[in-house]
Design a protein around this motif. Structure first.
Motif, PDB file in Angstrom:
ATOM      1  N   ALA A   1       0.809  -1.222   0.000  1.00 36.63           N
ATOM      2  CA  ALA A   1       0.000   0.000   0.000  1.00 36.63           C
ATOM      3  C   ALA A   1       0.839   1.268   0.000  1.00 36.63           C
ATOM      4  O   ALA A   1       0.292   2.374  -0.019  1.00 36.63           O
ATOM      5  N   GLU A   2       2.150   1.140  -0.005  1.00 33.12           N
ATOM      6  CA  GLU A   2       3.005   2.323  -0.023  1.00 33.12           C
ATOM      7  C   GLU A   2       2.852   3.133  -1.308  1.00 33.12           C
ATOM      8  O   GLU A   2       3.221   4.309  -1.349  1.00 33.12           O
ATOM      9  N   PHE A   3       2.295   2.521  -2.350  1.00 33.53           N
ATOM     10  CA  PHE A   3       2.131   3.303  -3.582  1.00 33.53           C
ATOM     11  C   PHE A   3       1.151   4.450  -3.381  1.00 33.53           C
ATOM     12  O   PHE A   3       1.152   5.414  -4.156  1.00 33.53           O
ATOM     13  N   PHE A   4       0.324   4.382  -2.328  1.00 33.47           N
ATOM     14  CA  PHE A   4      -0.582   5.504  -2.040  1.00 33.47           C
ATOM     15  C   PHE A   4       0.201   6.766  -1.689  1.00 33.47           C
ATOM     16  O   PHE A   4      -0.331   7.879  -1.794  1.00 33.47           O
ATOM     17  N   THR A   5       1.440   6.603  -1.240  1.00 31.01           N
ATOM     18  CA  THR A   5       2.244   7.770  -0.886  1.00 31.01           C
ATOM     19  C   THR A   5       2.867   8.423  -2.122  1.00 31.01           C
ATOM     20  O   THR A   5       3.473   9.490  -2.005  1.00 31.01           O
ATOM     21  N   ARG A   6       2.692   7.809  -3.300  1.00 28.23           N
ATOM     22  CA  ARG A   6       3.305   8.335  -4.514  1.00 28.23           C
ATOM     23  C   ARG A   6       2.296   8.910  -5.494  1.00 28.23           C
ATOM     24  O   ARG A   6       2.688   9.393  -6.560  1.00 28.23           O
ATOM     25  N   ILE A   7       1.022   8.833  -5.171  1.00 34.89           N
ATOM     26  CA  ILE A   7       0.017   9.337  -6.107  1.00 34.89           C
ATOM     27  C   ILE A   7      -0.683  10.554  -5.514  1.00 34.89           C
ATOM     28  O   ILE A   7      -0.710  10.732  -4.297  1.00 34.89           O
ATOM     29  N   PRO A   8      -1.228  11.416  -6.343  1.00 38.68           N
ATOM     30  CA  PRO A   8      -1.954  12.587  -5.837  1.00 38.68           C
ATOM     31  C   PRO A   8      -3.077  12.169  -4.908  1.00 38.68           C
ATOM     32  O   PRO A   8      -3.729  11.138  -5.114  1.00 38.68           O
ATOM     33  N   ASP A   9      -3.293  12.961  -3.884  1.00 34.84           N
ATOM     34  CA  ASP A   9      -4.326  12.649  -2.901  1.00 34.84           C
ATOM     35  C   ASP A   9      -5.637  13.307  -3.314  1.00 34.84           C
ATOM     36  O   ASP A   9      -5.701  14.534  -3.465  1.00 34.84           O
ATOM     37  N   PRO A  10      -6.712  12.519  -3.501  1.00 33.01           N
ATOM     38  CA  PRO A  10      -7.989  13.117  -3.879  1.00 33.01           C
ATOM     39  C   PRO A  10      -8.657  13.882  -2.749  1.00 33.01           C
ATOM     40  O   PRO A  10      -9.683  14.520  -2.958  1.00 33.01           O
ATOM     41  N   GLY A  11      -8.089  13.811  -1.545  1.00 33.21           N
ATOM     42  CA  GLY A  11      -8.696  14.496  -0.411  1.00 33.21           C
ATOM     43  C   GLY A  11     -10.057  13.911  -0.105  1.00 33.21           C
ATOM     44  O   GLY A  11     -10.229  12.700  -0.097  1.00 33.21           O
ATOM     45  N   ASP A  12     -11.052  14.747   0.094  1.00 34.98           N
ATOM     46  CA  ASP A  12     -12.397  14.265   0.376  1.00 34.98           C
ATOM     47  C   ASP A  12     -13.383  15.042  -0.488  1.00 34.98           C
ATOM     48  O   ASP A  12     -14.337  15.651  -0.003  1.00 34.98           O
ATOM     49  N   LYS A  13     -13.150  15.014  -1.794  1.00 32.58           N
ATOM     50  CA  LYS A  13     -13.973  15.768  -2.731  1.00 32.58           C
ATOM     51  C   LYS A  13     -15.402  15.247  -2.744  1.00 32.58           C
ATOM     52  O   LYS A  13     -15.635  14.046  -2.711  1.00 32.58           O
ATOM     53  N   PHE A  14     -16.352  16.159  -2.807  1.00 33.01           N
ATOM     54  CA  PHE A  14     -17.758  15.782  -2.889  1.00 33.01           C
ATOM     55  C   PHE A  14     -17.996  14.979  -4.164  1.00 33.01           C
ATOM     56  O   PHE A  14     -17.633  15.388  -5.252  1.00 33.01           O
ATOM     57  N   LEU A  15     -18.579  13.795  -4.000  1.00 32.10           N
ATOM     58  CA  LEU A  15     -18.861  12.885  -5.097  1.00 32.10           C
ATOM     59  C   LEU A  15     -17.601  12.435  -5.827  1.00 32.10           C
ATOM     60  O   LEU A  15     -17.664  11.993  -6.979  1.00 32.10           O
ATOM     61  N   GLY A  16     -16.456  12.537  -5.173  1.00 27.36           N
ATOM     62  CA  GLY A  16     -15.247  11.977  -5.747  1.00 27.36           C
ATOM     63  C   GLY A  16     -15.342  10.463  -5.759  1.00 27.36           C
ATOM     64  O   GLY A  16     -16.117   9.859  -5.022  1.00 27.36           O
ATOM     65  N   THR A  17     -14.535   9.843  -6.611  1.00 27.83           N
ATOM     66  CA  THR A  17     -14.624   8.390  -6.738  1.00 27.83           C
ATOM     67  C   THR A  17     -13.690   7.648  -5.792  1.00 27.83           C
ATOM     68  O   THR A  17     -13.870   6.453  -5.569  1.00 27.83           O
ATOM     69  N   HIS A  18     -12.685   8.333  -5.244  1.00 29.50           N
ATOM     70  CA  HIS A  18     -11.720   7.664  -4.376  1.00 29.50           C
ATOM     71  C   HIS A  18     -11.575   8.425  -3.047  1.00 29.50           C
ATOM     72  O   HIS A  18     -11.597   9.662  -3.039  1.00 29.50           O
ATOM     73  N   PRO A  19     -11.415   7.698  -1.952  1.00 31.22           N
ATOM     74  CA  PRO A  19     -11.240   8.334  -0.645  1.00 31.22           C
ATOM     75  C   PRO A  19      -9.824   8.882  -0.486  1.00 31.22           C
ATOM     76  O   PRO A  19      -8.940   8.587  -1.306  1.00 31.22           O
ATOM     77  N   PRO A  20      -9.584   9.680   0.556  1.00 26.33           N
ATOM     78  CA  PRO A  20      -8.235  10.203   0.791  1.00 26.33           C
ATOM     79  C   PRO A  20      -7.230   9.061   0.960  1.00 26.33           C
ATOM     80  O   PRO A  20      -7.544   7.998   1.509  1.00 26.33           O
TER      81      PRO A  20
END
Length: 237
Positions: free
Chosen positions: A203-222
């Motif tokens: 799961a360390e690859f999550f540290t290398r990709i842009p963070d979607p934050g908590d956008k309303f109706l976003g498709t991916h969680p922070p």
């Protein structure tokens, strides 16, 4: 089953290195990048992918059979070798209902280790096991019906109702997509671990990709939420 193209890549060593493609706009709550090894060479990446598929696929299929009833658990693992595709993996169904998990060449090339490849494969397999495609379609239908009904009640014409249906389907499909991702992260952690890989390292690859934050109706969680799910799930195994 792995698409034949990959075997040719192993022989030719022609996997080109590529950064993980941005999936959202500028991050709103970036996760600090953790020190990690560089991407594997082309031959290493291709051979690692083959090993991961051979090791993890039967584990995913066992989990699928144990957790579902009447579901096709015969995964077909393929490589999306279309030129110019960004680093990505996705799960879908073929016309016969067989689950397909596809990796782009860029994602395979970007992997730092086999644990990352295993975690991504486990995550995508988990989407199928959890029935996320069907659940997303149900949410889309419900959203379309509700929005169309509201447009009709407000006196909208045929075009307004069609537009409302389209918007409602999109909103409905996105409504629980973040929950689906976290569910797939949790079950993917279990599959990865049971296949003999380290989900925390994966799961360390999550540290290398842009963070979607908590956008309303976003498709991916922070990203932080996803890493936390992996950590908590792994701690319970």
């Amino acid at each position: 089953m792995i698409k034949q193209t990959l075997w040719a890549l192993i022989a030719a060593g022609s996997l080109a290195a590529c950064d993980v493609a941005p999936v959202v706009q500028s991050p709103t709550a970036p996760v600090p990048a953790a020190p990690s090894a560089p991407a594997m060479s082309a031959n290493q990446a291709a051979r690692s992918f083959v090993r991961v598929v051979q090791t993890l696929e039967p584990v995913a299929e066992r989990e699928c059979r144990a957790r579902t009833s009447g579901v096709n658990c015969d995964f077909n693992i393929v490589v999306d070798d279309r030129p110019g595709q960004p680093a990505n993996a996705f799960q879908t169904l073929d016309k016969n209902g067989r689950p397909v998990v596809a990796f782009t060449l860029a994602l395979i090339a970007d992997a730092r280790n086999e644990d990352e490849l295993a975690f991504v494969l486990g995550h995508e397999a988990a989407h199928h096991i959890s029935g996320h495609i069907a659940r997303q379609q149900q949410n889309a239908v419900a959203g379309a019906v509700i929005f169309a009904g509201l447009a009709t009640l407000s006196g909208g014409g045929a075009e307004a109702v069609r537009s409302a249906q389209k918007l409602g389907a999109e909103v409905g499909a996105r409504s629980y997509s973040k929950d689906f991702e976290l569910e797939a992260d949790a079950l993917g952690t279990i599959i990865t671990k049971r296949a003999g890989y380290d989900p925390l390292r994966g799961a360390e690859f999550f540290t290398r990709i842009p963070d979607p934050g908590d956008k309303f109706l976003g498709t991916h969680p922070p990203n932080a939420s996803r890493i936390d799910v992996v950590r908590r799930t792994a701690a319970g195994l």
